[in-house]
Motif scaffolding. Structure first.
Motif, PDB file in Angstrom:
ATOM      1  N   ASP A   1      16.042  47.735-105.254  1.00  0.00           N
ATOM      2  CA  ASP A   1      16.695  48.207-106.476  1.00  0.00           C
ATOM      3  C   ASP A   1      16.166  49.582-106.871  1.00  0.00           C
ATOM      4  OD1 ASP A   1      18.006  45.806-106.689  1.00  0.00           O
ATOM      5  OD2 ASP A   1      16.731  45.018-108.292  1.00  0.00           O
ATOM      6  N   ALA A   2      16.996  50.330-107.587  1.00  0.00           N
ATOM      7  CA  ALA A   2      16.498  51.486-108.326  1.00  0.00           C
ATOM      8  C   ALA A   2      15.780  50.948-109.559  1.00  0.00           C
ATOM      9  CB  ALA A   2      17.647  52.392-108.722  1.00  0.00           C
ATOM     10  N   SER A   3      14.675  51.616-109.963  1.00  0.00           N
ATOM     11  CA  SER A   3      13.892  51.089-111.087  1.00  0.00           C
ATOM     12  C   SER A   3      14.519  51.380-112.438  1.00  0.00           C
ATOM     13  CB  SER A   3      12.472  51.663-111.058  1.00  0.00           C
ATOM     14  OG  SER A   3      11.787  51.167-109.935  1.00  0.00           O
ATOM     15  N   GLY A   4      15.350  52.434-112.498  1.00  0.00           N
ATOM     16  CA  GLY A   4      15.975  52.745-113.774  1.00  0.00           C
ATOM     17  C   GLY A   4      14.975  53.246-114.808  1.00  0.00           C
ATOM     18  N   PRO A   5      15.208  53.103-116.094  1.00  0.00           N
ATOM     19  CA  PRO A   5      16.222  52.223-116.686  1.00  0.00           C
ATOM     20  C   PRO A   5      17.648  52.782-116.629  1.00  0.00           C
ATOM     21  CG  PRO A   5      15.054  53.424-118.401  1.00  0.00           C
ATOM     22  CD  PRO A   5      14.401  53.797-117.113  1.00  0.00           C
TER      23      PRO A   5
ATOM     24  N   ARG B   1      26.645  50.988-107.859  1.00  0.00           N
ATOM     25  CA  ARG B   1      27.790  51.253-108.736  1.00  0.00           C
ATOM     26  C   ARG B   1      27.956  50.104-109.730  1.00  0.00           C
ATOM     27  NH1 ARG B   1      29.100  55.732-106.974  1.00  0.00           N
ATOM     28  NH2 ARG B   1      30.296  56.052-108.874  1.00  0.00           N
ATOM     29  N   ALA B   2      28.520  50.440-110.869  1.00  0.00           N
ATOM     30  CA  ALA B   2      28.793  49.437-111.895  1.00  0.00           C
ATOM     31  C   ALA B   2      29.887  48.487-111.407  1.00  0.00           C
ATOM     32  CB  ALA B   2      29.227  50.136-113.185  1.00  0.00           C
TER      33      ALA B   2
ATOM     34  N   ASP C   1      31.935  53.892-112.139  1.00  0.00           N
ATOM     35  CA  ASP C   1      30.785  54.463-112.838  1.00  0.00           C
ATOM     36  C   ASP C   1      29.460  53.901-112.322  1.00  0.00           C
ATOM     37  OD1 ASP C   1      32.495  55.904-114.616  1.00  0.00           O
ATOM     38  OD2 ASP C   1      32.930  53.977-115.576  1.00  0.00           O
ATOM     39  N   HIS C   2      28.404  54.379-112.944  1.00  0.00           N
ATOM     40  CA  HIS C   2      27.061  53.826-112.753  1.00  0.00           C
ATOM     41  C   HIS C   2      26.204  54.377-113.862  1.00  0.00           C
ATOM     42  CE1 HIS C   2      25.586  57.733-111.283  1.00  0.00           C
ATOM     43  NE2 HIS C   2      26.796  57.841-110.744  1.00  0.00           N
TER      44      HIS C   2
ATOM     45  N   ALA D   1      24.447  46.267-112.632  1.00  0.00           N
ATOM     46  CA  ALA D   1      24.990  46.160-111.275  1.00  0.00           C
ATOM     47  C   ALA D   1      24.679  47.415-110.466  1.00  0.00           C
ATOM     48  CB  ALA D   1      26.503  45.932-111.324  1.00  0.00           C
ATOM     49  N   SER D   2      24.525  48.551-111.165  1.00  0.00           N
ATOM     50  CA  SER D   2      24.303  49.800-110.432  1.00  0.00           C
ATOM     51  C   SER D   2      22.842  50.010-110.034  1.00  0.00           C
ATOM     52  CB  SER D   2      24.848  50.998-111.210  1.00  0.00           C
ATOM     53  OG  SER D   2      24.446  51.012-112.555  1.00  0.00           O
ATOM     54  N   GLN D   3      21.978  49.045-110.336  1.00  0.00           N
ATOM     55  CA  GLN D   3      20.585  49.194-109.909  1.00  0.00           C
ATOM     56  C   GLN D   3      20.382  48.735-108.463  1.00  0.00           C
ATOM     57  OE1 GLN D   3      18.548  46.542-112.703  1.00  0.00           O
ATOM     58  NE2 GLN D   3      17.847  45.284-110.997  1.00  0.00           N
ATOM     59  N   LYS D   4      21.309  47.971-107.945  1.00  0.00           N
ATOM     60  CA  LYS D   4      21.133  47.367-106.621  1.00  0.00           C
ATOM     61  C   LYS D   4      21.498  48.378-105.536  1.00  0.00           C
ATOM     62  CE  LYS D   4      22.620  43.001-104.445  1.00  0.00           C
ATOM     63  NZ  LYS D   4      21.487  42.846-103.566  1.00  0.00           N
TER      64      LYS D   4
END
Ligand SMILES: [Zn+2]
Length: 370
Positions: free
Chosen positions: A109-113, A294-295, A300-301, A306-309
């Motif tokens: 995953d991307a860590s985000g936030p 992607r969302a 979008d994202h 959902a866009s963290q994966k």
């Protein structure tokens, strides 16, 4: 230079064999013993790290999405599985290396936030979640990246980043002018260093507009051509290649364009490996990933979880052929740089925010804990 890589590529049995009195054996056995075992996997001499901006795990592992294809009025024949959509990703990378992010298996995953590009790229290149960068408009990098560390150890020669999106310049290095950079159509003050051939020069000088991107965006077609020419001419030790047409078409809600951009990225991987074959190079590690997913709306994202994966594919050098990784390991983009630090024998990042090496990419579990 990468002696650790050479030793860690040796199977444990081979290391034991060197310390158990080979001189007691008859000469004929000493001479023939190495031939009786499989050849050692090649160590990693070089790294090519490719990002395919905003590409979803769904297409990487499941192929064309039936619902999105119907919405885009694609014919039934366009609905193919992942292996048919991405033949080179599979034959060149997944089948010979490691894939993470498939449904039901290990995840990354991307860590985000905020699941947008600049934080994603900073996380990839620094090996730490980009806590103070939550948009594509961030203050300058305040910590060194993997490329900076390589430069500090070995010098700037042969460390390069070539990307479609101009802003990647703000993620790859604290001192971008010290490296070889061509980001977007005009970005990178050292961009003329990639002017290694007529083809590269054409890619650098092409007046075509930024479509499907905006501002100083450079089409993947040109980025890919420049990157291959540079790789052939300079044999860089670390080359980051940033493709981005996938994300641009997705933002236009153009699923057909997104799929074509992904197929073009696959074609690029095929040409890259063909070039490595031609150069007789089986010691370069090729790693492919994305800065965010992607969302659920595909277009979008950002805030949508959902866009963290994301996903990660790697092959070449000493990367073991494990295929799609099952199990419940949970990785982050911040784990990529620590993995490369380990493989390139760089010092581990002591920060508590640092990621951890991805065990499945390391040559042998015996050496995973050193
Ligand atoms: Zn985007």
């Amino acid at each position: 230079m990468y002696r650790r890589g050479i030793f860690s590529a040796l199977p444990a049995a081979a290391l034991l064999a060197t310390s158990c009195g080979a001189s007691d054996l008859p000469l004929s056995q000493v001479e023939t013993a190495p031939l009786s075992r499989a050849p050692d996997p090649a160590p990693i001499d070089r790294v090519v790290l490719i990002t395919v901006d905003g590409t979803r795990w769904q297409e990487i592992f499941q192929g064309v999405d039936r619902e999105l294809a119907a919405r885009a009025h694609l014919p039934e024949s366009a609905i193919v599985d992942a292996r048919h959509l991405l033949p080179n990703f599979y034959s060149r990378v997944v089948d010979r290396g490691v894939a993470i992010g498939a449904p039901g298996g290990a995840t990354i995953d991307a860590s985000g936030p905020s699941f947008v590009s600049l934080p994603g790229y900073r996380e990839i290149f620094s090996g730490r979640p980009a806590l103070r960068c939550t948009s594509n408009d961030c203050p300058p990098l305040d910590e060194p990246t993997l490329l900076d560390e390589l430069r500090a150890r070995d010098g700037a020669d042969g460390i390069a980043a070539i990307s479609s999106w101009e802003t990647i310049e703000q993620a790859v290095s604290q001192s971008p002018d010290a490296l070889t950079l061509s980001t977007g159509r005009h970005g990178g003050r050292t961009r003329d260093r990639v002017r290694v051939s007529l083809t590269a020069a054409r890619g650098l000088d092409r007046a075509a507009g930024p479509y499907p991107g905006h501002a100083d965006y450079r089409r993947d077609r040109d980025t890919a051509a420049i990157a291959l020419e540079y790789l052939a001419a300079r044999r860089p030790r670390f080359l980051a290649i940033g493709l981005g047409d996938t994300d641009e078409y997705a933002h236009r809600n153009d699923y057909r364009g997104y799929l074509q951009a992904l197929a073009d990225a696959d074609d690029f991987i095929g040409r890259l490996f063909a070039l490595l074959d031609e150069l007789g190079d089986d010691r370069t590690m090729v790693l492919i990933t994305a800065d965010h997913g992607r969302a659920t709306d595909f277009r979008d994202h950002g805030a949508d979880p959902a866009s963290q994966k994301v996903w990660l594919l790697a092959a070449g050098g000493s990367i073991p052929p494990r295929g799609i990784v099952a199990g419940d390991s949970r990785y982050r983009l911040a784990d990529i740089a620590p993995t490369l630090r380990r493989l390139l024998d760089l010092r581990a990042d002591p920060s508590p925010r640092a990621g951890r090496p991805i065990e499945e990419l390391l040559p042998d579990p015996v050496f995973a804990s050193h």
